[in-house]
Motif scaffolding. Sequence first.
Motif, short mmCIF file in Angstrom:
data_model
loop_
_atom_site.label_atom_id
_atom_site.label_comp_id
_atom_site.label_asym_id
_atom_site.label_seq_id
_atom_site.Cartn_x
_atom_site.Cartn_y
_atom_site.Cartn_z
N VAL A 1 4.86 -46.11 -15.80
CA VAL A 1 3.55 -46.72 -15.97
C VAL A 1 3.72 -48.20 -16.28
O VAL A 1 4.58 -48.59 -17.08
N ASP A 2 2.90 -49.03 -15.63
CA ASP A 2 2.84 -50.45 -15.93
C ASP A 2 1.38 -50.76 -16.22
O ASP A 2 0.52 -50.56 -15.36
N ALA A 3 1.12 -51.23 -17.41
CA ALA A 3 -0.25 -51.41 -17.90
C ALA A 3 -0.93 -50.05 -17.80
O ALA A 3 -0.44 -49.09 -18.38
N ASP A 4 -1.97 -49.91 -17.01
CA ASP A 4 -2.65 -48.62 -16.88
C ASP A 4 -2.38 -47.97 -15.53
O ASP A 4 -3.02 -46.99 -15.17
N ARG A 5 -1.41 -48.49 -14.76
CA ARG A 5 -1.12 -47.99 -13.42
C ARG A 5 0.13 -47.12 -13.40
O ARG A 5 1.18 -47.51 -13.90
#
Length: 155
Positions: free
Chosen positions: A56-60
Amino acid sequence: MTTAGAPRLEKITPANLEAALALRVRPEQEFAVDPVAHSLAEAYVRPDKAWPRVIVDADRVVGFVMAFLGFDWRDDGTDLRSGLWRLNIAADEQGKGYGRFAVNAVAEELRRRGTKVLHVTWHPGEHGPEDFYLALGFEKTAEKVDEEHVGVLRL
């Protein structure tokens, strides 16, 4: 939540399951890695051997990684191995360091568990992941599993 550029691994949950299942690698890479749904089915039937996580990166959700833990390589108890079972980075998220991050995170988890060697297998081929793994320091062995090459990374 974190800021973009600070990826993390998360357990598979009802909140991120659909995003994990929707992950698709580039079409030319599909021969080299099973879909996330197949990986999660394997994790379900081998819960003591599988360590599945979304990247996950940020909310993605940008990828999926699954390690294998203490797998009986020869089915006779003489060769227990741990390593990288699956790595799926979304087609539009490749080349951003998420694969490297995931392999390093698996290596850290295996070190924490006392593992000295991280194993991986890969399909050979023009669009396969061999160059990626070799660039991360894996050594290609003479061993093969079915048609896949075996690589090792000393931890």
